[in-house]
Design an enzyme around this catalytic site. Structure first.
Site, short mmCIF file in Angstrom:
data_model
loop_
_atom_site.label_atom_id
_atom_site.label_comp_id
_atom_site.label_asym_id
_atom_site.label_seq_id
_atom_site.Cartn_x
_atom_site.Cartn_y
_atom_site.Cartn_z
N CYS A 1 0.84 -1.20 0.00
CA CYS A 1 0.00 0.00 0.00
C CYS A 1 0.88 1.26 0.00
CB CYS A 1 -0.96 -0.04 1.18
SG CYS A 1 -2.39 1.06 0.97
N HIS B 1 -2.77 -5.70 0.69
CA HIS B 1 -2.25 -5.92 2.05
C HIS B 1 -2.12 -7.41 2.38
CE1 HIS B 1 -2.16 -1.87 3.78
NE2 HIS B 1 -3.26 -1.61 3.11
N GLU C 1 -0.21 -8.65 4.48
CA GLU C 1 0.15 -8.79 5.91
C GLU C 1 -1.05 -8.72 6.84
OE1 GLU C 1 -0.09 -4.30 5.50
OE2 GLU C 1 0.28 -6.04 4.24
#
Length: 294
Positions: free
Chosen positions: A104, A198, A200
């Site tokens: 991002c 994303h 993660e």
């Protein structure tokens, strides 16, 4: 034992706000995910945006095996001290030759530091799920996307996007909303792999982000009311708890590539699996003589 540096893209106020809502700052989320993927890793978290942040010179960054750049509400096109400090940090990461990964705002920061451009999205937002991300020809053979399907969905929430990639960058994946969803950047002796989405994040954290930005999502035309946003957030939170629940997969229009944590983390896992290759390639490039200048 690998030693990773996680760089928060958030300011101090943004970190505290995220802790209140999600329980962790973006850097703390990254660290938790990395510890699950590589339990023996030593992890240091820094906040380059802070005015009292430790300044890492290239030699100091070279002791780390990898640097990870988090997401945040950062607008890298803003000319303010916080952004300038982070751009300086990212340029030092490139110059150190330490392999780096970002998601991002982390991708956007690397792009801007290497000479590309970032803009506010013409379509205003991509929120919750980035749909039908598709590799480019280069991306199909790139190790960052190894194991990915012909197209996939991923957790995402952003109102900015990369407009132009810097020189010596490779576009790896796109979708209909955001052209640059994944890229490799080679700059000043360093190699960066990054994604706009994303890998993660847990789905519960995406649900929290939707609730925090509910009014923006309505204003962007992605939902009719904040109640609609709450409904979508509740579905994502429920899928977090039960990723094989078929009714939720159907309602959200996703498959197990999105629902299962290990599959969502594909790009992070691939980066970690190829760290030695990235580092060796980068050092070989740095050691090669510039025959044109001889």
């Amino acid at each position: 034992m690998p030693h990773f540096l996680v760089a928060e893209s958030e300011t101090a106020d943004e970190r505290e706000a995220r802790r209140r809502h999600a329980g962790k700052s973006s850097g703390e989320t990254y660290a938790a995910t990395l510890r699950q993927l590589q339990p023996d890793a030593e992890i240091t978290i820094v906040a380059p945006a802070d005015d009292d942040a430790q300044v890492y010179e290239t030699d100091a960054l070279g002791v780390f095996d990898a640097v990870f750049i988090t997401g945040s509400p950062l607008h890298v096109y803003d000319d303010n001290p916080e952004v300038r400090r982070q751009l300086t940090f990212m340029r030092s990461v490139f110059a150190s030759g330490t392999p780096s990964f970002g998601s991002c705002a982390g991708l956007q920061l690397a792009v801007a530091a290497a000479g590309g451009t970032v803009r506010k999205m013409p379509q205003q937002m991509e929120a919750g799920i980035a749909r039908r991300i598709t590799p480019t020809d280069a991306g199909r053979d790139h190790p960052l996307l190894a194991g990915r399907a012909a197209s996939w969905d991923a957790p995402a929430i952003h109102g900015d996007e990369v407009e132009t990639l810097p020189a010596d960058a490779t576009l790896l994946a796109s979708n209909a909303v955001t052209t640059i969803q994944a890229a490799e950047i080679r700059h000043d002796g360093g190699v960066f792999w990054g994604v706009q989405y994303h890998p993660e994040l847990a789905l519960g954290e995406i649900a929290v982000a939707l609730r925090r930005q509910a009014e923006d999502i309505v204003e962007a035309g992605l939902a009719e009311t904040t109640d609609d946003v709450e409904h979508r957030a509740a579905q994502l939170a429920a899928l977090h708890d039960d990723p094989d629940r078929r009714s939720l997969l159907w309602a959200l229009g996703v498959d197990r590539e999105f629902a299962h944590e290990a599959r969502r983390r594909t790009e992070l896992s691939n980066f970690l699996d190829h760290l030695a290759d990235i580092d060796a390639s980068d050092r070989a490039d740095a050691a090669s003589p510039d025959l044109c200048s001889a």
